[in-house]
Design a protein around this motif. Structure first.
Motif, PDB file in Angstrom:
ATOM      1  N   GLU A   1       0.795  -1.228   0.000  1.00 16.72           N
ATOM      2  CA  GLU A   1       0.000   0.000   0.000  1.00 16.72           C
ATOM      3  C   GLU A   1       0.831   1.284   0.000  1.00 16.72           C
ATOM      4  OE1 GLU A   1      -2.402  -0.316   3.492  1.00 16.72           O
ATOM      5  OE2 GLU A   1      -0.823   0.414   4.832  1.00 16.72           O
ATOM      6  N   ILE A   2       2.152   1.144   0.047  1.00 18.60           N
ATOM      7  CA  ILE A   2       3.022   2.329   0.081  1.00 18.60           C
ATOM      8  C   ILE A   2       3.113   2.935  -1.316  1.00 18.60           C
ATOM      9  CG2 ILE A   2       5.367   3.155   0.492  1.00 18.60           C
ATOM     10  CD1 ILE A   2       5.637   0.838   2.551  1.00 18.60           C
ATOM     11  N   LYS A   3       2.901   4.245  -1.400  1.00 22.68           N
ATOM     12  CA  LYS A   3       2.914   4.927  -2.705  1.00 22.68           C
ATOM     13  C   LYS A   3       4.286   5.531  -3.028  1.00 22.68           C
ATOM     14  CE  LYS A   3      -2.005   6.207  -2.575  1.00 22.68           C
ATOM     15  NZ  LYS A   3      -2.338   5.650  -1.256  1.00 22.68           N
ATOM     16  N   ASN A   4       4.900   6.195  -2.037  1.00 26.33           N
ATOM     17  CA  ASN A   4       6.174   6.880  -2.279  1.00 26.33           C
ATOM     18  C   ASN A   4       6.855   7.146  -0.932  1.00 26.33           C
ATOM     19  OD1 ASN A   4       4.745   9.159  -1.215  1.00 26.33           O
ATOM     20  ND2 ASN A   4       3.981   9.575  -3.290  1.00 26.33           N
ATOM     21  N   ALA A   5       8.016   7.791  -0.977  1.00 25.71           N
ATOM     22  CA  ALA A   5       8.771   8.062   0.250  1.00 25.71           C
ATOM     23  C   ALA A   5       8.018   9.018   1.174  1.00 25.71           C
ATOM     24  CB  ALA A   5      10.148   8.631  -0.094  1.00 25.71           C
ATOM     25  N   GLU A   6       7.311   9.979   0.581  1.00 23.41           N
ATOM     26  CA  GLU A   6       6.526  10.916   1.398  1.00 23.41           C
ATOM     27  C   GLU A   6       5.441  10.183   2.176  1.00 23.41           C
ATOM     28  OE1 GLU A   6       7.317  11.394  -1.743  1.00 23.41           O
ATOM     29  OE2 GLU A   6       8.438  13.292  -1.795  1.00 23.41           O
ATOM     30  N   ASP A   7       4.874   9.170   1.557  1.00 24.37           N
ATOM     31  CA  ASP A   7       3.837   8.361   2.198  1.00 24.37           C
ATOM     32  C   ASP A   7       4.400   7.665   3.436  1.00 24.37           C
ATOM     33  OD1 ASP A   7       1.292   7.176   2.445  1.00 24.37           O
ATOM     34  OD2 ASP A   7       1.956   5.386   1.382  1.00 24.37           O
ATOM     35  N   ILE A   8       5.598   7.079   3.296  1.00 20.18           N
ATOM     36  CA  ILE A   8       6.253   6.412   4.435  1.00 20.18           C
ATOM     37  C   ILE A   8       6.531   7.429   5.534  1.00 20.18           C
ATOM     38  CG2 ILE A   8       8.255   5.075   5.203  1.00 20.18           C
ATOM     39  CD1 ILE A   8       8.593   4.094   2.339  1.00 20.18           C
ATOM     40  N   ALA A   9       7.097   8.574   5.154  1.00 17.73           N
ATOM     41  CA  ALA A   9       7.452   9.608   6.138  1.00 17.73           C
ATOM     42  C   ALA A   9       6.226  10.081   6.909  1.00 17.73           C
ATOM     43  CB  ALA A   9       8.133  10.785   5.434  1.00 17.73           C
ATOM     44  N   ASP A  10       5.124  10.336   6.194  1.00 23.63           N
ATOM     45  CA  ASP A  10       3.898  10.809   6.839  1.00 23.63           C
ATOM     46  C   ASP A  10       3.351   9.765   7.812  1.00 23.63           C
ATOM     47  OD1 ASP A  10       4.029  13.159   5.444  1.00 23.63           O
ATOM     48  OD2 ASP A  10       2.551  12.578   3.918  1.00 23.63           O
ATOM     49  N   ARG A  11       3.341   8.521   7.395  1.00 22.79           N
ATOM     50  CA  ARG A  11       2.789   7.462   8.241  1.00 22.79           C
ATOM     51  C   ARG A  11       3.652   7.197   9.472  1.00 22.79           C
ATOM     52  NH1 ARG A  11      -0.930   3.742   5.259  1.00 22.79           N
ATOM     53  NH2 ARG A  11      -1.429   4.786   3.311  1.00 22.79           N
TER      54      ARG A  11
ATOM     55  N   SER B   1      -1.738 -10.194 -12.090  1.00 19.01           N
ATOM     56  CA  SER B   1      -2.155 -10.441 -10.708  1.00 19.01           C
ATOM     57  C   SER B   1      -0.984 -10.315  -9.748  1.00 19.01           C
ATOM     58  CB  SER B   1      -2.777 -11.834 -10.584  1.00 19.01           C
ATOM     59  OG  SER B   1      -3.972 -11.906 -11.312  1.00 19.01           O
ATOM     60  N   ILE B   2       0.152 -10.854 -10.154  1.00 17.08           N
ATOM     61  CA  ILE B   2       1.351 -10.799  -9.307  1.00 17.08           C
ATOM     62  C   ILE B   2       1.813  -9.353  -9.140  1.00 17.08           C
ATOM     63  CG2 ILE B   2       3.805 -11.403  -9.202  1.00 17.08           C
ATOM     64  CD1 ILE B   2       3.071 -14.086 -10.495  1.00 17.08           C
ATOM     65  N   CYS B   3       1.803  -8.607 -10.223  1.00 21.70           N
ATOM     66  CA  CYS B   3       2.175  -7.188 -10.193  1.00 21.70           C
ATOM     67  C   CYS B   3       1.277  -6.433  -9.218  1.00 21.70           C
ATOM     68  CB  CYS B   3       2.049  -6.612 -11.602  1.00 21.70           C
ATOM     69  SG  CYS B   3       2.159  -4.811 -11.693  1.00 21.70           S
ATOM     70  N   PHE B   4      -0.029  -6.676  -9.300  1.00 19.70           N
ATOM     71  CA  PHE B   4      -0.993  -6.002  -8.423  1.00 19.70           C
ATOM     72  C   PHE B   4      -0.787  -6.407  -6.974  1.00 19.70           C
ATOM     73  CE2 PHE B   4      -5.117  -6.079  -6.261  1.00 19.70           C
ATOM     74  CZ  PHE B   4      -5.479  -4.745  -6.358  1.00 19.70           C
ATOM     75  N   GLU B   5      -0.606  -7.703  -6.733  1.00 17.65           N
ATOM     76  CA  GLU B   5      -0.460  -8.209  -5.364  1.00 17.65           C
ATOM     77  C   GLU B   5       0.780  -7.644  -4.687  1.00 17.65           C
ATOM     78  OE1 GLU B   5      -0.087 -12.559  -3.126  1.00 17.65           O
ATOM     79  OE2 GLU B   5      -1.031 -12.432  -5.094  1.00 17.65           O
ATOM     80  N   ALA B   6       1.839  -7.421  -5.446  1.00 20.42           N
ATOM     81  CA  ALA B   6       3.099  -6.932  -4.878  1.00 20.42           C
ATOM     82  C   ALA B   6       3.073  -5.429  -4.613  1.00 20.42           C
ATOM     83  CB  ALA B   6       4.259  -7.261  -5.808  1.00 20.42           C
ATOM     84  N   GLY B   7       2.022  -4.737  -5.107  1.00 25.80           N
ATOM     85  CA  GLY B   7       1.895  -3.314  -4.805  1.00 25.80           C
ATOM     86  C   GLY B   7       2.305  -2.387  -5.923  1.00 25.80           C
ATOM     87  N   PHE B   8       2.687  -2.927  -7.096  1.00 29.71           N
ATOM     88  CA  PHE B   8       3.051  -2.063  -8.219  1.00 29.71           C
ATOM     89  C   PHE B   8       1.786  -1.465  -8.833  1.00 29.71           C
ATOM     90  CE2 PHE B   8       6.753  -4.924  -8.060  1.00 29.71           C
ATOM     91  CZ  PHE B   8       7.772  -3.996  -8.050  1.00 29.71           C
ATOM     92  N   GLU B   9       1.802  -0.168  -9.084  1.00 30.37           N
ATOM     93  CA  GLU B   9       0.641   0.519  -9.636  1.00 30.37           C
ATOM     94  C   GLU B   9       0.600   0.430 -11.162  1.00 30.37           C
ATOM     95  OE1 GLU B   9      -1.860   2.036  -8.037  1.00 30.37           O
ATOM     96  OE2 GLU B   9      -1.048   1.509  -6.079  1.00 30.37           O
ATOM     97  N   SER B  10       1.759   0.300 -11.777  1.00 32.79           N
ATOM     98  CA  SER B  10       1.847   0.324 -13.243  1.00 32.79           C
ATOM     99  C   SER B  10       2.548  -0.940 -13.746  1.00 32.79           C
ATOM    100  CB  SER B  10       2.625   1.567 -13.692  1.00 32.79           C
ATOM    101  OG  SER B  10       3.109   1.429 -15.007  1.00 32.79           O
ATOM    102  N   LEU B  11       1.927  -1.618 -14.719  1.00 28.85           N
ATOM    103  CA  LEU B  11       2.525  -2.827 -15.287  1.00 28.85           C
ATOM    104  C   LEU B  11       3.826  -2.510 -16.013  1.00 28.85           C
ATOM    105  CD1 LEU B  11       1.848  -5.855 -15.480  1.00 28.85           C
ATOM    106  CD2 LEU B  11       0.803  -5.412 -17.702  1.00 28.85           C
ATOM    107  N   SER B  12       3.848  -1.368 -16.708  1.00 28.94           N
ATOM    108  CA  SER B  12       5.061  -0.998 -17.448  1.00 28.94           C
ATOM    109  C   SER B  12       6.216  -0.709 -16.485  1.00 28.94           C
ATOM    110  CB  SER B  12       4.796   0.213 -18.342  1.00 28.94           C
ATOM    111  OG  SER B  12       4.387   1.334 -17.569  1.00 28.94           O
ATOM    112  N   THR B  13       5.911  -0.022 -15.365  1.00 26.59           N
ATOM    113  CA  THR B  13       6.941   0.238 -14.351  1.00 26.59           C
ATOM    114  C   THR B  13       7.449  -1.061 -13.762  1.00 26.59           C
ATOM    115  OG1 THR B  13       5.972   2.382 -13.782  1.00 26.59           O
ATOM    116  CG2 THR B  13       7.430   1.384 -12.142  1.00 26.59           C
TER     117      THR B  13
END
Length: 269
Positions: free
Chosen positions: A179-189, A234-246
């Protein structure tokens, strides 16, 4: 910032108030300083090293230490400034070297912070309303305060604090990687600044939190590719990646081959 008291003293204690995003530019002093955060959070740079500040943090600033402060919320800091040469010989020879051996931000236990707050209250009172013995009282309380900080340092050093926080960050990433989006997300939480979490995490693990997050996610992906028949999306989604290309780009960069080829190779071994 509130004004200094009119009394002339070798020990001065005053309040410094900061609004969010306020910055005290880099400077130094000939005197010893201890800053105590009453409320709020921010960062402090001491000789080009950055530390996080939160409620009950103590900032130890030896003479001629370059330092700056940035507030990341409304922040109130008590500034204790003094000339160590005017204190007793025991304090000069034992407590000053112990407390001021390096510039650092310390976080003491809840028990010690209660004692320290009480001593600071007494010092503020003596400075404003004390009788003819007020300067002696300040020296006595100053010695007590230095002793409390020195004793607490044996039980809970800043290195321990950063190590524990880095471990807490790692545990958080291990358990919330999806569920982590970016470094700012970690810092805020985590209630810390982005720069601070980057600094303590890299010092402990030689990776940034986001680099470690990518490692955790890719580790899970590799396991799911080998141990399950789930499709790549499904694996990409389960691992938390938002973009398949990324996901494809990171996987190929880290592993050397695309996910499908990795699965085929591992299953043929």
């Amino acid at each position: 910032m509130s004004d200094h008291n009119n009394h002339s003293s070798i020990i001065s204690l005053y309040e410094s108030q900061h609004n969010e995003k306020d910055r005290v530019n880099s400077h130094d002093h000939q005197t010893h300083q201890i800053l105590y955060a009453l409320e709020g959070h921010g960062t402090c740079t001491l000789d080009n090293k950055t530390f996080g500040i939160e409620r009950d943090s103590f900032i130890i600033i030896p003479p001629f230490t370059e330092h700056s402060i940035t507030a990341q919320s409304k922040m109130t800091v008590l500034v204790l400034e003094f000339d160590a040469c005017e204190l007793s010989e025991d304090v000069q020879s034992q407590l000053i070297p112990e407390v001021f051996q390096r510039s650092v931000v310390k976080k003491v236990s809840m028990f010690d912070s209660s004692d320290l707050r009480q001593l600071l209250r007494k010092m503020l009172y003596e400075q404003s309303h004390g009788d003819r013995l007020w300067q002696l009282a300040l020296k006595v309380y100053m010695s007590e305060l230095l002793f409390t900080i020195a004793r607490a340092a044996h039980d809970f050093t800043q290195a321990d604090t950063n190590s524990l926080r880095a471990e807490r960050l790692r545990n958080y990433i291990d358990s919330r990687y999806f569920e982590i989006k970016n470094a700012e997300d970690i810092a805020d939480r985590m209630g810390m600044s982005k720069r601070y979490i980057q600094s303590i995490f890299k010092e402990q693990y030689e990776l940034t939190p986001m680099q470690y997050l990518t490692e955790v996610r890719l580790g899970l992906v590799k396991r799911l590719l080998v141990e399950t028949e789930k499709d790549i999306v499904s694996i990409c989604f389960e691992a938390g990646f938002e973009s398949l290309s990324t996901f494809y780009r990171l996987f190929k960069k880290q592993v050397g081959v695309p996910p499908n080829m990795y699965r085929q190779r591992q299953k043929s071994v």
